[in-house]
Design a protein around this motif. Sequence first.
Motif, mmCIF file in Angstrom:
data_model
loop_
_atom_site.group_PDB
_atom_site.id
_atom_site.type_symbol
_atom_site.label_atom_id
_atom_site.label_comp_id
_atom_site.label_asym_id
_atom_site.label_seq_id
_atom_site.Cartn_x
_atom_site.Cartn_y
_atom_site.Cartn_z
ATOM 1 N N PRO A 41 0.825 -1.210 0.000
ATOM 2 C CA PRO A 41 0.000 0.000 0.000
ATOM 3 C C PRO A 41 0.856 1.255 0.000
ATOM 4 O O PRO A 41 1.788 1.392 0.798
ATOM 5 N N GLY A 42 0.557 2.163 -0.921
ATOM 6 C CA GLY A 42 1.271 3.422 -0.990
ATOM 7 C C GLY A 42 2.647 3.352 -1.618
ATOM 8 O O GLY A 42 3.370 4.352 -1.642
ATOM 9 N N LYS A 43 3.010 2.188 -2.133
ATOM 10 C CA LYS A 43 4.340 2.026 -2.732
ATOM 11 C C LYS A 43 4.220 1.591 -4.190
ATOM 12 O O LYS A 43 3.188 1.082 -4.618
ATOM 13 N N ALA A 44 5.291 1.788 -4.926
ATOM 14 C CA ALA A 44 5.327 1.368 -6.321
ATOM 15 C C ALA A 44 5.490 -0.145 -6.421
ATOM 16 O O ALA A 44 5.999 -0.791 -5.499
ATOM 17 N N ARG A 45 5.058 -0.691 -7.532
ATOM 18 C CA ARG A 45 5.261 -2.117 -7.775
ATOM 19 C C ARG A 45 6.753 -2.385 -7.945
ATOM 20 O O ARG A 45 7.455 -1.639 -8.640
ATOM 21 N N GLU A 46 7.254 -3.455 -7.317
ATOM 22 C CA GLU A 46 8.678 -3.763 -7.392
ATOM 23 C C GLU A 46 8.898 -5.209 -7.793
ATOM 24 O O GLU A 46 8.078 -6.085 -7.503
ATOM 25 N N LEU A 47 10.026 -5.437 -8.433
ATOM 26 C CA LEU A 47 10.396 -6.790 -8.827
ATOM 27 C C LEU A 47 10.827 -7.586 -7.602
ATOM 28 O O LEU A 47 11.674 -7.146 -6.822
ATOM 29 N N VAL A 48 10.273 -8.774 -7.466
ATOM 30 C CA VAL A 48 10.669 -9.685 -6.397
ATOM 31 C C VAL A 48 11.698 -10.683 -6.934
ATOM 32 O O VAL A 48 12.774 -10.852 -6.363
ATOM 33 N N ALA A 49 11.342 -11.347 -8.032
ATOM 34 C CA ALA A 49 12.233 -12.357 -8.605
ATOM 35 C C ALA A 49 11.830 -12.618 -10.045
ATOM 36 O O ALA A 49 10.659 -12.485 -10.397
ATOM 37 N N VAL A 50 12.812 -12.993 -10.848
ATOM 38 C CA VAL A 50 12.563 -13.309 -12.252
ATOM 39 C C VAL A 50 13.324 -14.578 -12.609
ATOM 40 O O VAL A 50 14.408 -14.836 -12.065
ATOM 41 N N ILE A 51 12.747 -15.364 -13.520
ATOM 42 C CA ILE A 51 13.405 -16.570 -14.005
ATOM 43 C C ILE A 51 13.231 -16.638 -15.514
ATOM 44 O O ILE A 51 12.123 -16.475 -16.026
ATOM 45 N N THR A 52 14.332 -16.836 -16.216
ATOM 46 C CA THR A 52 14.269 -16.899 -17.675
ATOM 47 C C THR A 52 13.819 -18.289 -18.120
ATOM 48 O O THR A 52 13.704 -19.219 -17.325
#
Length: 119
Positions: A41-52
């Motif tokens: 809440p009140g924050k920008a969306r952020e990357l947690v983890a990515v997998i190719t």
Amino acid sequence: QVQLVESGGGLVQTGGSLRLSCAATGSFYKIYDMAWYRQAPGKARELVAVITEHAVTNYGDSVKGRFTISRDNDKEATYLQMNSLKSEDTAVYYCYARVWVLTSAGDYWGQGIQVTVSS
């Protein structure tokens, strides 16, 4: 049309664990990167983890060493194992996939799933 269906969220105590799942459904040719993002809440969306598609992974600094992303290409799914959860991990978690459909690749998002960590 491609849909990403998330499951596994909920309420957990500080220090606990949760496993999120995301499955892709619909008609498509190939899935490239899959990822998890979150938005508090009140924050920008952020990357947690990515997998190719070749299982190369990358993590946000705040979750390194605690979260693990994986994927099952046969099931067209990705998973996020979350351990040692903290209150600051509370957020809506979104599954993302880059998917080749017909003649081009596009970005697809799940509907979001709530994760709440209580002290």
